[in-house]
Design an enzyme around this catalytic site. Structure first.
Site: not given
Ligand code: ADP
Ligand code: NA
Length: 328
Positions: A114, A195, A198
């Site tokens: 992240k 994948k 969102k």
């Protein structure tokens, strides 16, 4: 005998879930509640690792809970809770943090990923896996349905439970990962090697569970396939077609081999048309139930509060065991 317990949760980080969340998580949750004593959390404290407008976060939490219900989570059978309504999560997180080695926390790869993607690093994001361990251990969960990306966090959870149990035997149930058989991984419609996500998918790449039939059809018709004509399941050579087959198969409960036979000699347009119909039909009851739930906010809040109260009863007993052990 006590039914085995499971815990799972999602962060309220968007107004609605997508088809990957639905087929990869929610549908499984609904099936699992038949057999297991299930605890499903809207984990809003985790969502605080990213700053969000307070009113937006609150609304997303309610909408996420409503989507669990619309998807079939039954509050009479499962315990649906809002994490921040159960303060035991935060407290256990601290108690576990004091049992976590800095180097151990520092090895968590999702944090590094992240940061590498540019998310700002607050300490909450760093200790996120410890809060996740608290979520699970607080309910004596035996099993945790987790995706690949959460595996390392579940390993940490197990290590912490075993470490505390080493000092104070019998404090925690040590949870196992639960791999849901046949659970689908849904890929981005525009980039079927990634994948559906969102945060990363484009609008056309992702099917929002609240998209209307026209949008759903448009997105599926625009799905990226390959220059061949054959409708065959082959993830490496034909990721786009394979993804459409997975979506169809999961929603229509038809084996992929059977779909391959049915589409023999037909074109990608036929496949897309039928997949669109299947998705639209599957989401129609979800969407109407969602509209009903959002039309009665008092009832929705009552369900969330009742579930969170029920969760607290369990959580306070487990936390009490650790208090006694630690000398608090
Ligand atoms: P979180 O809210 O925990 O950050 P995500 O929003 O990434 O997690 O996903 C919520 C749930 O949906 C997880 O159980 C995850 O494994 C599942 N999920 C997300 N995207 C997909 C996908 N494309 N296919 C299958 N399952 C998915
Ligand atoms: Na995730």
């Amino acid at each position: 005998a006590r039914r085995q317990r499971i815990f799972s949760g999602m962060q309220p980080t968007s107004d609605s879930l997508h088809l990957g969340n639905y087929l990869g998580a929610l549908v499984n949750w609904v099936a699992l509640q038949e057999e297991y004593d299930a605890f499903y959390g809207v984990v809003d404290l985790h969502a605080l690792t990213v700053q969000t407008e307070p009113a937006v976060l609150r609304e997303r939490s309610r909408r996420t809970a409503a989507q669990y219900l619309a998807g079939g989570v039954d509050p009479a059978r499962s315990t649906l809770m809002l994490q921040s309504m159960v303060p035991e999560h935060t407290e256990l997180s601290w108690l576990l943090a004091c049992h976590t080695a800095f180097g151990e926390a520092n090895r968590m790869t999702q944090f590094k990923d992240k940061i590498a993607k540019g998310q700002s690093a607050n300490v909450g994001l760093f200790t996120y896996p410890i809060l996740m361990a608290a979520d699970i251990l607080l309910y004596d969960a035996d099993l945790v349905p987790v995706g690949e990306d959460q595996r390392q966090h579940l390993e940490l959870t197990r290590d912490l439970a075993e470490r505390v149990n080493g000092r104070f035997p019998g404090t925690f149930v040590v949870p196992d990962a639960y791999i849901v058989k046949g659970s689908a991984k849904i890929m981005d419609l525009q980039d079927p090697t990634a994948k559906m996500s969102k945060s990363l998918s484009s609008d056309l790449g992702l099917i929002d569970l609240l998209d209307d039939p026209k949008r759903i059809t448009k997105k599926i018709k625009s799905a990226v396939t390959d220059p061949e004509r054959e409708i065959r399941y082959d993830v490496d050579a034909k990721p786009g077609v394979s993804n459409l087959l997975v979506i169809h198969s999961t929603l229509s409960a038809t084996p992929i081999a059977e779909l391959e036979r049915a589409f023999e000699g037909k074109g990608y347009g036929d496949l897309k048309g039928e997949v669109a119909e299947v998705v639209v039909a599957a989401l129609e009851p979800f969407q109407s139930r969602m509209a009903e739930l959002m039309a009665d906010p008092a009832e929705l809040d009552r369900i969330i509060t009742a579930g969170s109260d029920k969760a607290r009863e369990v959580a306070s007993v487990v936390l009490g065991r650790l208090h006694d052990a630690l000398g608090l």
